[in-house]
Design an enzyme around this catalytic site. Structure first.
Site: not given
Ligand code: FE
Ligand code: ZN
Length: 257
Positions: A57, A109, A131, A169
């Protein structure tokens, strides 16, 4: 004049774009289509693609964008990102749009996750953190250890308080519900949640946030405060040291509904 814009993608990703009216950079383009459309609508040329970590993503649109625009791709040396790539490690710099971005290694992460920090964009530091840090939360530990993630978050917490933080996000409202379970008595948190609920109701992003804001509300940056330590002890009576407190809060969040 520089303009910063979060382009929404998928259900809750932001593809951050920064441009000077002629040239643009994009961070973590998981999808090429919204970026190409936006470049065309605004008659901008993509110069630079910054990648923070290998997840699809964040990388799914990289090849298509590079082929369509000739942009140069910069990403983490310690992750498996397909070439051509300028591979970056701690303290490397990326020069683009007349700005200098410094690379921070922020494992947790993923194992090789990096962030990009520019000391001065229109008078304030600017951070693209992928992230690692979210407003009110932090990334899940898919590859790194809690100790690594705590070190990474400590690094970000030490940045100037007015640093603008561009997270990848829109998880803010869900994160703040959890943060409120951790610290029901935190008045700054209540005020911030009210403000974010209004933004989302108006269809607006809650981001960028700032380091100062996160220090007031984000339980993962507050693991050394008395209320968060007390909350950690309630879910794990053995959570006495910093890493154990962080681990307890992170595990609680993983199961929180
Ligand atoms: Fe992500
Ligand atoms: Zn990620």
């Amino acid at each position: 004049m520089l303009t910063l814009i979060p382009l929404p993608a998928f259900t809750d990703n932001y593809l951050w774009v920064l441009h000077d009216g002629m040239h643009a950079l994009v961070v973590d383009p998981g999808d090429a289509a919204p970026v190409l459309r936006w470049l065309q609508e605004n008659a901008l040329q993509l110069q630079t693609i910054l990648v923070t970590h290998h997840h699809a993503d964040h990388t799914g649109g990289v090849n298509e964008l590079r082929e369509a625009t000739g942009a140069q791709v910069f990403g983490p040396a310690r992750e498996n990102i397909p070439p051509p790539l300028t591979a970056l490690q701690e303290d490397d710099v990326v020069e683009t749009l007349g700005l200098t971005f410094k690379v921070l290694e922020v494992a947790g992460h993923t194992a090789g996750h990096i962030a990009f920090l520019c000391g001065d964009v229109a008078g304030r530091p600017l951070l693209f953190c992928g992230d690692t840090l979210f407003s009110g939360g932090c990334g899940r530990l898919f590859e790194g250890t809690p100790g690594q993630m705590l070190d990474s978050l400590d690094k970000l917490a030490a940045l100037p308080p007015d640093t603008q933080v561009c997270c990848a996000h829109e998880y803010t409202l869900a994160n703040l519900r959890f943060a409120t379970a951790v610290e029901p008595g935190n008045a700054d948190l209540t005020a911030y949640e009210t403000q974010c609920v209004k933004l989302r109701a108006a269809g607006l992003p809650t981001l960028p946030t700032s380091i100062a804001q996160e220090m007031l509300v984000n339980p993962f940056l507050r693991t050394r405060t008395a209320p968060v330590r007390a909350a950690a002890l309630r879910v794990d009576p053995s959570a006495l040291d910093d890493v154990s407190v962080f681990t307890a809060i992170r595990q609680w969040k993983n199961q929180f509904k």
